[in-house]
Design an enzyme around this catalytic site. Structure first.
Site, PDB file in Angstrom:
ATOM      1  N   ALA A  50      11.989 -18.305  -0.118  1.00 18.41           N
ATOM      2  CA  ALA A  50      11.469 -19.212  -1.097  1.00 18.41           C
ATOM      3  C   ALA A  50      10.744 -20.473  -0.851  1.00 18.41           C
ATOM      4  O   ALA A  50       9.944 -21.227  -1.278  1.00 18.41           O
ATOM      5  CB  ALA A  50      12.563 -19.330  -2.253  1.00 18.41           C
ATOM      6  N   ALA A  51      10.899 -20.971   0.556  1.00 18.63           N
ATOM      7  CA  ALA A  51      10.334 -22.265   0.868  1.00 18.63           C
ATOM      8  C   ALA A  51       9.372 -22.137   1.883  1.00 18.63           C
ATOM      9  O   ALA A  51       8.636 -23.048   2.341  1.00 18.63           O
ATOM     10  CB  ALA A  51      11.463 -22.990   1.761  1.00 18.63           C
ATOM     11  N   GLY A  52       8.671 -20.909   1.802  1.00 21.95           N
ATOM     12  CA  GLY A  52       7.533 -20.257   2.763  1.00 21.95           C
ATOM     13  C   GLY A  52       6.092 -20.741   2.122  1.00 21.95           C
ATOM     14  O   GLY A  52       6.241 -21.119   0.924  1.00 21.95           O
ATOM     15  N   ARG A 122       0.087 -14.366   9.171  1.00 26.83           N
ATOM     16  CA  ARG A 122      -0.871 -14.147  10.159  1.00 26.83           C
ATOM     17  C   ARG A 122      -1.455 -15.446  10.574  1.00 26.83           C
ATOM     18  O   ARG A 122      -1.896 -16.070   9.775  1.00 26.83           O
ATOM     19  CB  ARG A 122      -1.594 -13.223   9.818  1.00 26.83           C
ATOM     20  CG  ARG A 122      -1.228 -11.714   9.852  1.00 26.83           C
ATOM     21  CD  ARG A 122      -2.304 -10.815   9.099  1.00 26.83           C
ATOM     22  NE  ARG A 122      -3.611 -10.535   9.736  1.00 26.83           N
ATOM     23  CZ  ARG A 122      -4.709 -10.269   9.148  1.00 26.83           C
ATOM     24  NH1 ARG A 122      -4.563  -9.919   8.076  1.00 26.83           N
ATOM     25  NH2 ARG A 122      -5.844 -10.142  10.004  1.00 26.83           N
ATOM     26  N   ARG A 128      -1.793  -7.550  12.275  1.00 33.32           N
ATOM     27  CA  ARG A 128      -0.518  -7.387  11.223  1.00 33.32           C
ATOM     28  C   ARG A 128       0.667  -6.733  12.238  1.00 33.32           C
ATOM     29  O   ARG A 128       1.909  -6.794  11.931  1.00 33.32           O
ATOM     30  CB  ARG A 128      -0.748  -6.242  10.255  1.00 33.32           C
ATOM     31  CG  ARG A 128      -1.190  -7.229   9.021  1.00 33.32           C
ATOM     32  CD  ARG A 128      -1.196  -6.225   7.740  1.00 33.32           C
ATOM     33  NE  ARG A 128      -1.473  -6.828   6.610  1.00 33.32           N
ATOM     34  CZ  ARG A 128      -2.703  -7.210   6.203  1.00 33.32           C
ATOM     35  NH1 ARG A 128      -3.632  -6.764   6.781  1.00 33.32           N
ATOM     36  NH2 ARG A 128      -3.238  -7.979   5.010  1.00 33.32           N
ATOM     37  N   ASN A 135       8.911 -10.160  11.931  1.00 38.85           N
ATOM     38  CA  ASN A 135       9.239  -9.652  10.475  1.00 38.85           C
ATOM     39  C   ASN A 135      10.284  -8.765  10.306  1.00 38.85           C
ATOM     40  O   ASN A 135      11.108  -8.677   9.263  1.00 38.85           O
ATOM     41  CB  ASN A 135       8.120  -9.713   9.905  1.00 38.85           C
ATOM     42  CG  ASN A 135       7.134 -11.040   9.553  1.00 38.85           C
ATOM     43  OD1 ASN A 135       7.816 -12.118  10.048  1.00 38.85           O
ATOM     44  ND2 ASN A 135       6.309 -10.993   9.039  1.00 38.85           N
ATOM     45  N   ILE A 158       7.244  -7.737   0.406  1.00 41.81           N
ATOM     46  CA  ILE A 158       5.823  -8.611   0.528  1.00 41.81           C
ATOM     47  C   ILE A 158       5.599  -8.616   1.900  1.00 41.81           C
ATOM     48  O   ILE A 158       4.613  -8.750   2.557  1.00 41.81           O
ATOM     49  CB  ILE A 158       5.814  -9.747  -0.275  1.00 41.81           C
ATOM     50  CG1 ILE A 158       5.940  -9.740  -1.713  1.00 41.81           C
ATOM     51  CG2 ILE A 158       4.376 -10.468   0.033  1.00 41.81           C
ATOM     52  CD1 ILE A 158       6.286 -10.858  -2.471  1.00 41.81           C
ATOM     53  N   ASP A 191      -4.158  -6.147  -2.991  1.00 43.12           N
ATOM     54  CA  ASP A 191      -5.189  -5.440  -2.451  1.00 43.12           C
ATOM     55  C   ASP A 191      -6.078  -4.949  -4.126  1.00 43.12           C
ATOM     56  O   ASP A 191      -7.285  -5.115  -4.035  1.00 43.12           O
ATOM     57  CB  ASP A 191      -4.977  -4.134  -1.978  1.00 43.12           C
ATOM     58  CG  ASP A 191      -4.388  -4.406  -0.606  1.00 43.12           C
ATOM     59  OD1 ASP A 191      -4.635  -5.337   0.019  1.00 43.12           O
ATOM     60  OD2 ASP A 191      -3.325  -3.797  -0.258  1.00 43.12           O
ATOM     61  N   ARG A 194      -7.781  -8.284  -5.483  1.00 39.19           N
ATOM     62  CA  ARG A 194      -9.054  -8.441  -4.703  1.00 39.19           C
ATOM     63  C   ARG A 194     -10.001  -7.674  -5.082  1.00 39.19           C
ATOM     64  O   ARG A 194     -11.062  -7.913  -5.623  1.00 39.19           O
ATOM     65  CB  ARG A 194      -8.721  -8.534  -3.276  1.00 39.19           C
ATOM     66  CG  ARG A 194      -8.037  -9.618  -2.631  1.00 39.19           C
ATOM     67  CD  ARG A 194      -7.770  -9.348  -1.010  1.00 39.19           C
ATOM     68  NE  ARG A 194      -7.318 -10.550  -0.420  1.00 39.19           N
ATOM     69  CZ  ARG A 194      -6.168 -10.437   0.509  1.00 39.19           C
ATOM     70  NH1 ARG A 194      -5.800  -9.323   0.883  1.00 39.19           N
ATOM     71  NH2 ARG A 194      -5.906 -11.782   0.992  1.00 39.19           N
ATOM     72  N   HIS A 218      -1.365  -0.875   3.066  1.00 39.58           N
ATOM     73  CA  HIS A 218      -1.535  -2.372   2.936  1.00 39.58           C
ATOM     74  C   HIS A 218      -1.959  -3.140   4.082  1.00 39.58           C
ATOM     75  O   HIS A 218      -1.620  -4.195   4.496  1.00 39.58           O
ATOM     76  CB  HIS A 218      -0.099  -3.346   2.185  1.00 39.58           C
ATOM     77  CG  HIS A 218      -0.601  -4.540   1.957  1.00 39.58           C
ATOM     78  ND1 HIS A 218      -1.476  -5.041   1.170  1.00 39.58           N
ATOM     79  CD2 HIS A 218       0.092  -5.687   2.467  1.00 39.58           C
ATOM     80  CE1 HIS A 218      -1.310  -6.407   0.835  1.00 39.58           C
ATOM     81  NE2 HIS A 218      -0.525  -6.821   1.739  1.00 39.58           N
TER      82      HIS A 218
END
Length: 354
Positions: A50-52, A122, A128, A135, A158, A191, A194, A218
């Site tokens: 949550a802090a990212g 990234r 990725r 990750n 996510i 996606d 966008r 994704h």
């Protein structure tokens, strides 16, 4: 005076769960009963990471969502500060912060929905897959916590690369004996967001009126917008199809390059994540015909996971829809997507099974 102390105890309990353990004995305000006055009955949501860069705007937008009654903010750094900040917003959700792995279990207990944007973003020049090793380990740890503390929660994943982290999460849950494929959803909504935006630009429409199904995965060529199925029904020249497909597939790179080292897509990702989380919450509430695209366990192709439209309900992805009619350009794109997707899925499975 007693009332004032209770209020202070209640406020600190929201902000610093560790304090609340000390206070539980001296106060009838048990943490389980802790509710904002007049807080509407809603769902309990945890954000892990949550802090990212994604986590902070995501936390802010979830605090604004009227379907959320309790919002738990977990991270390994800076969670208390983000929690204090967000807790001042005058909306119904009660906010609590959790810092570091020892508090992961408390952060997850009793949650209905868990959203995971945790991990590293990234940087320019990174693929990725470069993200994978970092990750993958983070997602494994967090999913072990979910299996233990809230095995029935809907999970919105996510953390990139989603094509590999969703299979990792599935393997962790299988090992723990808690796997329910309907409850594990890879978030591909950005996606779609966008695609809606870029297609609306070409058609000269309001993006809110446009609906573009995006299937596959994704990342890069695994992202397959089905422009033949756009609503409202529209026709595109071959040049427009190639321009749109390419731009939708490379939308992430467009942002990484524009930010020139200062990060990746965080704000539009947070928006897309909340749009998808809100759909999941409406499904949990029992709303009919909640349909969105998501990367899920699937029999639509021969691959074990694939993104298509799914119907969201009380148990997560209750129905996974078929691809529908594809034109030749899309059929060729589908084969390319499947080849890359198969390798990414295998990579995730092998990470846990190795």
């Amino acid at each position: 005076m007693e009332q004032t102390n209770q209020r202070i105890a209640k406020i600190s309990a929201h902000l610093y769960p560790s304090n609340s353990q000390i206070m539980e004995d001296s106060s009838e305000l048990m943490r389980a009963n802790c509710r904002a006055k007049g807080g509407a009955p809603g769902f309990k949501v945890a954000i892990l990471g949550a802090a990212g860069g994604i986590g902070q705007p995501l936390a802010m937008l979830m605090k604004m969502n009227p379907l959320v009654s309790v919002l738990h903010l977990y991270d390994v750094v800076n969670a208390p500060g983000v929690t204090a900040d967000i807790s001042h917003m005058d909306t119904g959700a009660v906010v609590r912060g959790f810092l570091g792995q020892p508090q992961l279990e408390s952060a997850l207990t009793g949650m209905d929905l868990v959203i995971i944007p945790a991990g590293v973003p990234r940087k320019p020049g990174m693929t990725r897959d470069d993200l994978f090793n970092i990750n993958a380990g983070i997602v494994r740890t967090l999913c072990e916590g979910i299996a233990k503390s809230c095995p029935r929660a809907i999970v919105n994943l996510i953390s990139n690369p989603v094509n590999s982290t969703v299979p990792i999460a599935a393997e962790v849950f299988k090992k723990a004996g808690t796997y329910d494929p309907k409850r594990l959803l890879g978030v591909t909504m950005l996606d779609v967001v966008r695609a809606n935006t870029f297609v609306a630009e070409v058609l000269g429409l309001d993006p809110r009126e446009v609906d573009v199904p995006v299937v596959g995965g994704h990342a890069g060529v695994t992202i397959l917008p089905l422009l033949s199925q756009v609503k409202p029904p529209s026709s595109f020249t071959q040049q427009e199809i190639e321009y749109l497909t390419n731009r939708i597939q490379n939308g992430g790179t467009e942002v990484v390059e524009a930010k020139a080292g200062a990060g990746s897509a965080t704000l539009s990702m947070a928006y897309a994540a909340v749009k998808f989380a809100d759909a999941c919450l409406r499904g949990l509430r029992g709303d009919a015909n909640v349909v969105e695209c998501s990367f899920v366990s699937s029999q639509v192709t021969e691959l074990p996971f694939f993104a298509t439209k799914v119907r969201l309900g009380r148990n997560g992805a209750e129905e996974v829809f078929q691809l529908g009619p594809l034109n030749e350009y899309e059929r060729i794109g589908l084969e390319k997507a499947k080849t890359e997707l198969a390798a990414s899925i295998q990579k995730g499975v092998s990470f846990i099974k190795k």
